[in-house]
Motif scaffolding. Structure first.
Motif, short mmCIF file in Angstrom:
data_model
loop_
_atom_site.label_atom_id
_atom_site.label_comp_id
_atom_site.label_asym_id
_atom_site.label_seq_id
_atom_site.Cartn_x
_atom_site.Cartn_y
_atom_site.Cartn_z
N ASP A 1 -85.32 30.27 48.39
CA ASP A 1 -85.60 31.16 47.49
C ASP A 1 -85.68 32.52 48.27
O ASP A 1 -86.85 32.67 48.73
CB ASP A 1 -86.74 30.58 46.54
CG ASP A 1 -86.74 31.84 45.33
OD1 ASP A 1 -85.77 32.59 45.05
OD2 ASP A 1 -87.89 31.89 44.89
N LEU B 1 -91.49 31.83 43.98
CA LEU B 1 -91.92 30.49 43.71
C LEU B 1 -90.99 29.52 42.97
O LEU B 1 -91.62 28.80 42.18
CB LEU B 1 -93.34 30.48 43.15
CG LEU B 1 -94.42 31.36 43.63
CD1 LEU B 1 -95.69 31.10 43.04
CD2 LEU B 1 -94.82 31.02 45.23
N ARG B 2 -89.71 29.62 43.36
CA ARG B 2 -88.82 28.72 42.62
C ARG B 2 -88.17 27.78 43.76
O ARG B 2 -87.63 26.79 43.19
CB ARG B 2 -87.59 29.53 42.35
CG ARG B 2 -87.88 30.54 41.17
CD ARG B 2 -86.63 31.59 40.95
NE ARG B 2 -86.32 32.26 41.96
CZ ARG B 2 -85.69 33.55 41.66
NH1 ARG B 2 -85.40 33.93 40.73
NH2 ARG B 2 -85.26 34.24 42.98
N LYS B 3 -88.69 27.75 44.90
CA LYS B 3 -88.28 26.69 46.06
C LYS B 3 -88.65 25.50 45.61
O LYS B 3 -90.19 25.18 45.33
CB LYS B 3 -88.47 27.30 47.35
CG LYS B 3 -88.29 26.25 48.24
CD LYS B 3 -88.43 26.79 49.70
CE LYS B 3 -88.42 25.81 50.77
NZ LYS B 3 -88.63 26.08 52.13
N ASN C 1 -87.81 23.51 42.86
CA ASN C 1 -87.86 23.26 41.56
C ASN C 1 -86.31 22.76 41.45
O ASN C 1 -85.30 23.30 42.17
CB ASN C 1 -88.05 24.43 40.64
CG ASN C 1 -89.35 24.87 40.60
OD1 ASN C 1 -90.22 23.85 40.60
ND2 ASN C 1 -89.67 26.07 40.48
N TYR D 1 -82.99 22.77 39.16
CA TYR D 1 -82.18 23.45 37.93
C TYR D 1 -81.04 22.63 37.47
O TYR D 1 -80.04 23.11 36.99
CB TYR D 1 -82.10 24.84 38.43
CG TYR D 1 -83.26 25.65 38.77
CD1 TYR D 1 -83.82 25.55 40.01
CD2 TYR D 1 -83.50 26.39 37.74
CE1 TYR D 1 -84.84 26.20 40.27
CE2 TYR D 1 -84.90 27.39 38.08
CZ TYR D 1 -85.32 27.22 39.43
OH TYR D 1 -86.60 27.97 39.44
N LYS E 1 -87.96 29.54 34.57
CA LYS E 1 -89.02 28.44 34.37
C LYS E 1 -90.17 28.72 35.30
O LYS E 1 -91.17 28.25 34.60
CB LYS E 1 -88.30 27.24 35.50
CG LYS E 1 -87.30 26.15 34.66
CD LYS E 1 -86.96 25.03 35.66
CE LYS E 1 -86.09 24.00 34.90
NZ LYS E 1 -85.65 22.92 35.52
N THR E 2 -90.14 29.49 36.23
CA THR E 2 -91.42 29.82 36.72
C THR E 2 -91.96 31.23 36.80
O THR E 2 -93.04 31.50 36.60
CB THR E 2 -91.21 29.62 38.43
OG1 THR E 2 -90.03 30.52 38.69
CG2 THR E 2 -90.84 28.20 38.91
N THR E 3 -90.89 32.35 36.60
CA THR E 3 -91.14 33.54 36.39
C THR E 3 -91.57 34.13 34.72
O THR E 3 -92.24 34.98 34.57
CB THR E 3 -90.16 34.54 36.93
OG1 THR E 3 -89.07 34.17 36.26
CG2 THR E 3 -90.15 34.23 38.39
N HIS E 4 -91.13 33.17 33.92
CA HIS E 4 -90.90 33.46 32.53
C HIS E 4 -90.21 34.79 32.04
O HIS E 4 -91.03 35.26 31.21
CB HIS E 4 -92.58 33.31 31.96
CG HIS E 4 -93.10 31.85 32.40
ND1 HIS E 4 -92.60 30.84 31.82
CD2 HIS E 4 -94.15 31.57 33.19
CE1 HIS E 4 -93.27 29.59 32.33
NE2 HIS E 4 -94.06 30.24 33.16
#
Length: 801
Positions: free
Chosen positions: A110, A116-118, A120, A122, A146-149
């Motif tokens: 990522d 902080l998407r690594k 996850n 998808y 998912k993580t950053t909204h």
């Protein structure tokens, strides 16, 4: 009569003025609506094309990155991370970073890491599932991360291995809440109160717009705004409707091809038609003033209208004397004087038409003689004041080009419109109307359904001239461009074929490279600028000698083409193998002009073939030939023995006590012993001999070209067998399977030998005899050699001489 005329004229004037005012207001409203709609739709179309270009630019950037990632890079996080960090331009294209996933949709890398998407997964996202399943790039629906909204639009490209299988994806994210390339559209306004919106039609939500508060908000539900519903259903154009906010708006919509979004603009109708409302009030004021003015002028005009007879008589005398040109008498009303003037005018019109036809006929005869040799069709196209279409003049070439008769076209141009291909008739009529309205050149390409020659393409070019009484005449010509159209199509096909997945380069007759395609650059690493002007010798790997290239040139000269495998070198220095097809190109005189080479990288295919060959014919532990390859080589040895009359021997070996070693020390130590036995056997025989492992602790050796004579061959085979026995009986230093000190092990072998010559006995029978001799050696106490002797059975042969 004066009263009747005054009342009638005044009534007519009022009806004309007020009717014209009302009609003009309606026409102006419709034309203004059409003009505003066209302008608004044009702007929307430009913005949609700009967004489509921007999205395609980002998708191509991801696809270019995906092509640089192979399975090895995908499996190496450090290498993958380094690759992404060398792509800073991606952060300028995707304001929310770039992510690489594996074949199951799990984020491997990522960039930037702060999101902080690594790690996850998808794979549940529709765009990721579609890319992994179809192997095609695409743009996903706007979602909340998912993580950053954050409201995001993902752009995805698949990563494929050398066989075209999808092994992962590269995803770029556009944060709609942060500054992005869509803001350039949303920052504009259409008019003072209007603006722009970008709609995702599947979910009916806005993803960008002039009004930021509407981003990720739903549009009006079905049934509220019928024009909006039509846009959602796929209509592209403009319309007027009352919005969900209660405002009557003029709107336009155009679909963005790459994403499926709708680019829309809205403008309140009050602002759009404000100039028209003002103009309508002015027209009403003018109409009232004209009505009053007409009433005053009627009385003055009547006095003149009561003198028609004197005026007509004076005009006739003047025309007789030649003082004035022939012209129609004015007709004031339908009475005796009017009837007389009308009769004279009819006679005058008949005379003038006859003279005009005679002059035109003479002119046409001269013109036909001049243009008979002109290629294409020379014509006049006329729209009369009554709206009738005709071709007063058309050259005789029309019979061959259009398959029509000039006489039929002179009466009615409908014959030509019927001959125009049905798909082009609307465009033909529209271009004619546009030229008539603007008095600009009439230029058009259209198709004619020729009754004998089929569909023919025409290019028409004509200039209009305005005549009297609303008549418009075009002077021009039409050329047959069917062959040119076919050539254009062939050029487009050739260009598309050139940019294939195969590498292609073209050289001149002196073997200088003149052109390469993108696949060539991708495979070799050389750009077009680096290779144009060079020769293909710059790619040589050094694995082929002069003889190889001599045969290649001979094949080209003899057959006009050559195909085969060739080893070449990339710009990086890496050697690769390719399948090449080279063809010669000659001109009409048969002279060589160019060479065209197409090649594909088959390096991985060759490696796979070699791996399959090793698995099929060699023992994976000892790397000796397995049973299958042993049978093949034994058959070749028998054939060679039959061909040259030589003798050979089959030596069958079995290790003594190997099972005990396996049971006490484990299979790891046993495998070490088998590997060392294979090495010792290979060192003890000639390169022309064959050592093979049949399985377990059984080995076999094929000895060829032994000494002449039965006795000499037996002695030779005995010496080799004894040498093998002695070598195998030497101590073995084996590593312990538990990781302790090395273990010294002694192992002997029981050896059976069977001589052969030609095809006297079958392969299986010889193997059986060698096996029988080996078991006789075991029965004799092991660590010994025994020969199979047909005349006396198995006998010991420690000293064959």
């Amino acid at each position: 009569m004066r009263t009747r005329m005054a009342a009638g004229l005044l009534l007519g004037a009022m009806l004309a003025v007020w009717g014209s005012t009302i009609s003009l207001g309606y026409v102006l409203r419709q034309e203004m609506l059409a003009t505003l709609s066209a302008q608004q739709y044009s702007v929307v179309g430009l913005l949609a094309d700009e967004i489509d270009r921007s999205v395609n630019e980002r998708m191509r950037a991801l696809e270019a990155l995906a092509e640089t990632i192979d399975a090895a890079t995908l499996a190496d996080p450090a290498r993958l991370d380094a690759l992404l960090r060398h792509q800073p331009v991606l952060l300028s294209l995707f304001n929310w970073g770039v992510m690489v996933t594996d074949g199951k949709g799990t984020a491997l890398i990522d960039f930037p890491e702060s999101l902080l998407r690594k790690g996850n997964n998808y794979g549940d996202q529709e765009v990721v599932r579609h890319a992994l399943a179809s192997g095609r790039s695409g743009v996903g629906a706007a979602v909340v991360g998912k993580t950053t909204h954050q409201p995001l639009v993902p752009v995805i490209a698949p990563i494929k291995d050398g066989r075209g299988r999808v092994i992962g994806t590269v995803i770029g994210f556009i944060n709609l809440a942060a500054p992005n390339f869509l803001d350039e559209i949303g920052a504009n306004r259409f008019g003072r109160q209007g603006g722009y919106l970008i709609t995702e039609p599947k979910r009916r939500i806005f993803i960008a717009g002039t009004d930021k508060s509407r981003v990720m908000q739903p549009g009006p539900p079905p049934g509220i705004n019928p024009v909006y519903d039509r846009y959602i259903d796929g209509y592209e154009g403009s319309g007027v409707a009352r919005s969900s906010r209660g405002v009557v708006e003029l709107s336009s919509s155009r679909r963005i091809r790459s994403t499926g979004w709708l680019m829309q603009s809205v403008l309140p109708a009050d602002e759009a038609f404000a100039p028209l409302y003002s103009l309508e009030w002015r027209l009403l004021a003018v109409a009232g003033g004209l009505t009053l003015l007409a009433g005053g002028l009627v009385w003055w005009w009547l006095r003149r209208e009561l003198k028609p007879l004197g005026e007509a008589s004076d005009m006739l005398k003047a025309m007789r004397d030649g003082a004035i040109p022939r012209q129609a008498l004015p007709i004031h009303r339908d009475d005796e004087i009017g009837a007389l003037a009308g009769a004279f005018n009819g006679l005058l019109e008949t005379i003038q038409e006859g003279e005009a036809r005679a002059a035109e006929h003479t002119f046409n005869q001269r013109l036909r003689a001049i243009v008979a040799q002109v290629p294409g069709v020379v014509f006049q196209y006329r729209i009369g004041g009554d709206g009738h279409h005709s071709l007063p003049y058309v050259s005789d070439a029309v019979r061959d080009s259009w398959g029509l008769a000039p006489g039929d076209l002179a009466r009615d141009a409908g014959v030509l419109r019927q001959a125009v291909h049905h798909d082009d008739r609307d465009g033909f009529a529209a271009s004619l109307r546009a030229s008539a309205e603007s008095m600009g050149p009439w230029r058009l390409e259209f198709r004619i359904d020729h009754p004998l020659r089929g569909v023919r393409w025409m290019r028409l070019d004509a200039l209009p001239e305005a005549g009297g009484e609303g008549c418009v005449t075009w002077q021009g010509f039409a050329m047959d461009i069917t062959d040119a159209k076919a050539s254009e199509s062939e050029l487009r096909i050739a260009a598309a074929t050139f940019e294939t997945q195969e590498g292609i380069f073209i050289t001149d007759a002196d073997e200088r490279i003149v052109r390469v395609n993108q696949a060539f650059t991708a495979m070799t690493g050389y750009t077009a600028r680096e290779v144009v002007g060079q020769t293909p010798r710059m790619l040589r790997s050094g694995r082929h000698g002069p003889e190889f290239y001599r045969r290649l040139r001979e094949g080209l000269a003899r057959d006009g083409f050559w195909r085969g495998e060739m080893w070449n070198r990339r710009k990086s220095g890496e050697i690769f193998v390719e399948w090449v097809t080279i063809s010669t190109v000659r001109d009409q005189q048969g002279r060589l002009t160019h060479y065209v080479a197409a090649f594909s990288d088959i390096t991985e295919h060759k490696k796979a073939e070699e791996q399959i060959h090793r698995l099929a014919f060699y023992d994976p532990l000892t790397h000796l030939p397995n049973r299958r390859l042993f049978h093949d080589r034994f058959e070749q040895a028998l054939a060679a023995s039959a061909r040259n009359g030589s003798r050979g021997a089959l030596v069958f070996l079995d290790l003594d006590g190997f099972k005990g070693l396996n049971d006490s020390r484990g299979h790891v130590v046993g495998d070490q012993l088998l590997t060392e036995v294979a090495r010792r056997l290979s060192l003890c025989v000639r390169e022309s001999d064959t050592v093979a492992r049949l399985g377990g602790d059984e080995f076999v050796v094929i000895l060829e070209d032994l000494d002449d004579g039965q006795h000499a061959a037996t002695a030779h085979a005995g010496r080799v067998a004894e040498k093998l026995r002695e070598v195998l009986s030497q101590p073995y230093l084996l590593a312990s399977s538990e990781g302790g000190d090395a273990v010294t092990h002694r192992c002997t072998a029981s050896i059976g030998v069977c001589l052969f010559q030609g095809h006297g006995l079958s392969r299986d029978e010889l193997i059986r005899r060698a096996d029988v001799a080996m078991y006789d050696a075991k029965s004799a106490g092991r660590n010994t050699v025994r020969f199979f002797r047909p005349e006396g059975g198995e006998q010991q042969a420690d000293d064959p001489a």
